[in-house]
Design a protein around this motif. Structure first.
Motif, PDB file in Angstrom:
ATOM      1  N   GLY A  87      38.514  58.317 -46.569  1.00 36.51           N
ATOM      2  CA  GLY A  87      40.208  58.194 -46.804  1.00 36.51           C
ATOM      3  C   GLY A  87      40.544  57.815 -45.216  1.00 36.51           C
ATOM      4  N   THR A  88      39.106  58.714 -44.707  1.00 35.48           N
ATOM      5  CA  THR A  88      39.379  57.977 -42.744  1.00 35.48           C
ATOM      6  C   THR A  88      39.020  56.491 -42.388  1.00 35.48           C
ATOM      7  N   VAL A  89      37.785  56.910 -43.102  1.00 30.55           N
ATOM      8  CA  VAL A  89      37.493  54.845 -42.848  1.00 30.55           C
ATOM      9  C   VAL A  89      37.824  54.397 -43.403  1.00 30.55           C
TER      10      VAL A  89
ATOM     11  N   ASP B 140      36.116  65.316 -58.831  1.00 27.66           N
ATOM     12  CA  ASP B 140      36.566  66.373 -58.216  1.00 27.66           C
ATOM     13  C   ASP B 140      37.339  66.806 -59.220  1.00 27.66           C
ATOM     14  N   LYS B 141      38.455  66.072 -59.725  1.00 26.84           N
ATOM     15  CA  LYS B 141      39.730  66.602 -61.072  1.00 26.84           C
ATOM     16  C   LYS B 141      38.216  66.827 -62.235  1.00 26.84           C
TER      17      LYS B 141
ATOM     18  N   LEU C 242      35.457  50.966 -50.063  1.00 30.95           N
ATOM     19  CA  LEU C 242      35.597  52.373 -49.429  1.00 30.95           C
ATOM     20  C   LEU C 242      36.341  53.194 -50.524  1.00 30.95           C
ATOM     21  N   GLN C 243      37.365  52.483 -50.732  1.00 29.39           N
ATOM     22  CA  GLN C 243      38.282  52.761 -51.729  1.00 29.39           C
ATOM     23  C   GLN C 243      38.119  52.806 -53.099  1.00 29.39           C
TER      24      GLN C 243
ATOM     25  N   ASP D 241      38.322  56.428 -54.771  1.00 30.62           N
ATOM     26  CA  ASP D 241      38.532  56.927 -56.423  1.00 30.62           C
ATOM     27  C   ASP D 241      37.513  57.847 -57.111  1.00 30.62           C
ATOM     28  N   GLU D 242      36.345  57.359 -57.220  1.00 34.77           N
ATOM     29  CA  GLU D 242      35.856  57.609 -58.681  1.00 34.77           C
ATOM     30  C   GLU D 242      34.886  60.086 -57.629  1.00 34.77           C
TER      31      GLU D 242
END
Ligand code: FE
Ligand code: FE
Length: 174
Positions: free
Chosen positions: A118-120, A147-148, A136-137, A141-142
């Motif tokens: 998120g930061t980068v 995590d989910k 990076l997005q 997302d992956e």
């Protein structure tokens, strides 16, 4: 002269940390897959091993996109998170309880990665590195999906089995 003079420098520095972190994870995930009891969890770890390989490729593309060389810098946080995961593997545990503990360790890893990406992603956007930001997005997302999925696995089967502990197996034997 300071080593970090601007956001560009910080972006590269943070990418090096992630590059090393993903490399460490790539070695740890197969061990976690091997240690998992629940077939779906095993599969989830195996799938994320392949995704992690792709995350490393993507980071190499990101380095290129910002005109830097792909290079790692030891990520102490990932080292610690993996050490904690390994502690779980050395513990004598009921299979379902071990699965629950593996999920706990893996989700800590995913949350760490989510924070990092998120930061980068945001730095890259700010600096006008649009291609890098998109790559990076994608990884972000992956990591979020992984995590989910781990939450879902915990809620649908692993935690309940862990709650039963060794009881289930004993009943089957009787
Ligand atoms: Fe990753
Ligand atoms: Fe990940």
């Amino acid at each position: 002269m300071v080593a970090l003079t601007n956001l560009d420098d910080l972006l590269e520095d943070q990418l090096k940390d992630l590059y090393n972190a993903e490399g460490q994870l790539l070695k740890a995930l197969p061990k976690m897959a091997k240690a998992a009891n629940e077939p779906e969890l095993k599969q989830a770890f195996e799938r994320h091993t392949e995704e992690t390989r792709e995350h490393i490729n993507r980071l190499e593309q990101v380095f290129e996109a910002i005109g830097a060389k792909p290079k790692g810098k030891t990520c102490l946080a990932m080292k610690g998170l993996i050490e904690e995961a390994q502690e779980v593997l050395q513990e004598d545990a009921e299979p379902a309880v071990r699965d629950a503990a593996l999920i706990a360790a893996a989700q800590r890893v995913e949350h760490y990665e989510i924070a990092g990406y998120g930061t980068v992603r945001t730095y890259a956007k700010t600096l006008g590195h649009d291609d890098a930001a998109k790559l990076l997005q994608k990884t972000l997302d992956e990591e979020g999906r992984t995590d989910k999925m781990l939450t879902q696995l915990a809620e649908t089967c692993v935690n309940q089995a862990a709650e039963m502990g060794g009881e289930e197996e004993e009943e089957e034997e009787a």
